[in-house]
Design a protein around this motif. Structure first.
Motif, mmCIF file in Angstrom:
data_model
loop_
_atom_site.group_PDB
_atom_site.id
_atom_site.type_symbol
_atom_site.label_atom_id
_atom_site.label_comp_id
_atom_site.label_asym_id
_atom_site.label_seq_id
_atom_site.Cartn_x
_atom_site.Cartn_y
_atom_site.Cartn_z
ATOM 1 N N ASP A 387 8.492 -12.064 -5.064
ATOM 2 C CA ASP A 387 7.777 -11.088 -5.873
ATOM 3 C C ASP A 387 6.447 -10.669 -5.259
ATOM 4 O OD1 ASP A 387 8.038 -9.572 -8.269
ATOM 5 O OD2 ASP A 387 6.420 -10.735 -9.171
ATOM 6 N N ARG A 388 6.193 -11.119 -4.009
ATOM 7 C CA ARG A 388 4.935 -10.764 -3.363
ATOM 8 C C ARG A 388 5.174 -10.390 -1.906
ATOM 9 N NH1 ARG A 388 0.471 -15.266 -4.150
ATOM 10 N NH2 ARG A 388 -0.730 -13.592 -3.154
ATOM 11 N N PRO A 389 4.409 -9.436 -1.385
ATOM 12 C CA PRO A 389 4.528 -9.122 0.044
ATOM 13 C C PRO A 389 4.051 -10.294 0.886
ATOM 14 C CG PRO A 389 3.342 -7.393 -1.145
ATOM 15 C CD PRO A 389 3.442 -8.561 -2.064
ATOM 16 N N SER A 390 4.661 -10.479 2.031
ATOM 17 C CA SER A 390 4.229 -11.524 2.948
ATOM 18 C C SER A 390 2.975 -11.065 3.685
ATOM 19 C CB SER A 390 5.334 -11.840 3.955
ATOM 20 O OG SER A 390 4.875 -12.738 4.936
ATOM 21 N N LEU A 391 2.024 -11.978 3.815
ATOM 22 C CA LEU A 391 0.804 -11.666 4.565
ATOM 23 C C LEU A 391 1.016 -11.860 6.055
ATOM 24 C CD1 LEU A 391 -1.830 -13.458 2.288
ATOM 25 C CD2 LEU A 391 -1.166 -11.049 2.278
#
Length: 645
Positions: A387-391
């Motif tokens: 649910d989150r973009p990868s940094l």
């Protein structure tokens, strides 16, 4: 098939050894690539659209239309380009399937993009407005021309798949291209973009519209490159390929995606302008890059700090960057050289790169991706947050999205246009470069209709059966690619007569009749592959290949062994197929810990405390990390005498 349909293809040169058949010249029917295209259509495109909306990258265009503060803009300076690559993927997929839902989505996005265009044609959500840097003020990093390039490529896809479409994208792209020509023409800014792609985009837009102004501007950009027009940066001007003129360079260097995109644009310019010197230069760069700077998977780029090529033989597997986008760029370049020259080595690299880099990036469900493609994972990967973009570009497992999310859209547009890279024609007949089950249809300039049906389970099987499904009184030529890895073990059978064939193109010319068949048999038995000894990082190791597929040792296949670095392969026993999987014999070597990791004798350095023998199944590299966290390596150390207990 009646009449002569317009050719819908990413690349349509006006001259060259071969002519592409285009998106519908080959219809894929089943097999691995058909499944990947289906997943791309049903899952990946929806997934990309969701994230572009969620992250606000499409909404940036709405903000411009509404005149809202620039601080609300989301994404990196090049996020506009991901919207354009998404449009290109949609255009190819609509051209392939006619999907009404995708058509509606395409038109809605174009409407939002068009609203943000300035009266003079300039289009970018990051520069030129209150609170933003001025237009063209950061040519090193701003990516303004790069974004225009991807806009033009989306428009080319639309023009060629729906030439009569009234969505307005063609006009938006034309105005943007005119703005570029006016701004960077002979009397304008004498510079270039830090990230190439505008070059090949302008050439293709010129081909699609018939306006040679765009070709002239592309040639201008190619000729300006390499003269220090961009400011120096910490990675050096080599990073931008602004250190040497294209005609003087001998190898691809710097940022791997930029290098491939520039070389592809240079080929386009050279072909259109009959510039033999320029074409020869790029050809030599490709040959040297493949010979010394390319991974066994076809991946390119071994340096993380600048996403760049290393020096010759600098190909460490555990530090392989091998960006997915560099693989896409490599396919773009090799395809252009293939069309220009006809050398089957270009198709060999396309095959290798598609199977082992491009298809490795997306997960089985098409909703997560590798940005980089390491050949060695020393520690168990960490599952990503769905649910989150990868940094991190070098995420240890596939991620649903990235802060720099160029790879998902690049994979999507490549898979949507994949059938355009399978077959070509010339005045003599047809050529098959990639092997997938399906149907080839081609209407020659003289009106003759040619049709073939291809039956194969390649790359897993080596039989490629081609049936002729059209009749002609005049002879024509059918050419099939024999891959370089096939060595001298391939055969071709026509009319019951079998003969051996070597790597390259094998051609049969005759008066073909409906029902005639050609059988190409390729030796896809698993084999050990040994590295050039100048590649320090993998000296003493071997890889295993099965036909064009690179295999990997993954810890999930070795119960009780978390770290596959403990395994050594026994090359005295060749790899073999057991229950449908390639296996190798390995010893497990357990090592002592020491206060100092160096010794004066090999035995002391090894410090063997025990060993076990395993028959280990290998996984196709493209499928690794689909079964949860694991350690993995492509290059496996060979058993040494002092490790035998």
């Amino acid at each position: 098939m009646s009449g002569t349909a317009p050719i819908a293809a990413p690349v349509l040169p006006i001259r060259g050894r071969y002519r592409p058949l285009g998106l519908t010249g080959f219809r894929l029917s089943s097999g691995f690539w058909a499944e990947r295209q289906s997943i791309n259509s049903a899952a990946t495109l929806e997934h990309i659209g969701h994230w572009l909306e969620r992250e606000g990258w499409i909404r940036n265009f709405d903000l411009v239309v509404r005149g809202e503060p620039s601080r609300q803009r989301r994404g990196r300076e090049f996020s506009d380009s991901e919207v354009y690559k998404f449009l290109e993927a949609l255009a190819w997929e609509i051209g392939r399937t006619g999907d009404a839902g995708l058509e509606s989505r395409f038109r809605a996005i174009v409407l939002r993009v068009a609203g943000a265009q300035e009266p003079d044609g300039y289009l970018n959500t990051r520069f030129g407005r209150s609170g933003q840097a001025p237009r063209w003020s950061d040519l090193e990093w701003g990516h303004e021309l790069y974004c225009v390039g991807h806009l033009l490529q989306a428009a080319v896809a639309r023009i060629r798949t729906r030439p009569d479409a009234d969505d307005g994208l063609r006009e938006v792209a034309r105005r943007a291209a005119d703005n570029v020509c006016e701004t960077f023409g002979p009397d304008g800014i004498d510079s270039i973009c830090g990230h190439p792609v505008i070059e090949t985009a302008l050439v293709e837009f010129a081909r699609a519209t018939g306006d040679d102004r765009y070709l002239a501007q592309a040639a201008r950009f190619v000729d300006r490159r390499g003269h220090g027009r961009l400011s120096d940066v910490e990675f050096g001007r080599e990073y931008f390929q602004d250190d040497l003129p294209v005609r003087e360079a001998t190898v691809l260097r710097g940022h791997a995606v930029r290098a491939n995109y520039l070389a592809a644009g240079a080929v386009d310019v050279a072909v259109e302008l009959k510039d033999v010197i320029l074409l020869d230069a790029v050809r030599a760069q490709w040959e040297n890059t493949v010979a010394r700077r390319t991974y066994v998977t076809g991946g390119q780029g071994s340096r993380h700090q600048d996403e760049a090529f290393g020096e010759d033989w600098m190909l460490p597997p555990d530090r392989a960057y091998s960006e997915t986008c560099a693989g896409v760029g490599s396919v773009m370049l090799a395809w252009r050289l293939l069309l220009a020259d006809g050398d089957s080595r270009y198709a060999d690299l396309i095959d290798r790169t598609l199977l082992n880099v491009v298809s490795t990036s997306p997960s089985a469900d098409g909703r997560s991706f590798f940005y980089t493609n390491t050949l060695h994972r020393r520690e168990l990967g960490t599952p990503t947050d769905v649910d989150r973009p990868s940094l991190r570009a070098a995420a240890s497992m596939r991620a649903p999205w990235f802060e720099v999310s160029c790879c998902p859209t690049n994979v999507a547009r490549t898979l949507a246009s994949l059938t355009a890279y399978v077959a070509t024609s010339d005045d003599e007949g047809l050529q098959l470069h990639q092997y997938m089950p399906g149907t080839v249809e081609h209407r020659r300039a003289d009106g003759r209709y040619l049709c073939l049906t291809i039956a194969t389970d390649y790359p897993h099987g080596g039989e490629v059966r081609v049936r002729i499904d059209s009749d002609h009184d005049d002879p024509w030529s059918l050419s099939l690619r024999v891959p370089g890895w096939a060595g001298q073990g391939a055969t071709v059978t026509v009319d019951g007569a079998t003969r051996p064939v070597g790597p390259g193109m094998v051609t049969e010319r005759r008066r073909w009749r409906r029902g005639d068949e050609v059988l190409l048999a390729l030796p896809v038995a698993p084999r050990f592959t040994y590295p050039d000894p100048r590649i320090d990082a993998i000296r003493g190791c071997v890889a295993v290949e099965h036909g064009p597929l690179v295999l990997a040792l993954e810890s999930v296949d070795v119960p009780g062994v978390e770290n596959v670095d403990e395994l050594r392969v026994d090359t005295s026993q060749p790899p073999r197929v057991v229950d449908g999987r390639v296996t190798v014999s390995c010893r497990r070597v357990r090592l002592r810990d020491h206060e100092w990791p160096y010794h004066t004798d090999a035995a002391g350095s090894a410090g063997v405390v025990g060993e076990e023998i395993y028959t280990v199944p290998l996984v196709e590299y493209r499928a690794w990390a689909n079964r949860g966290p694991s350690t993995m390596r492509v290059w496996i150390p060979v058993s040494a005498p002092h490790e035998t207990g």
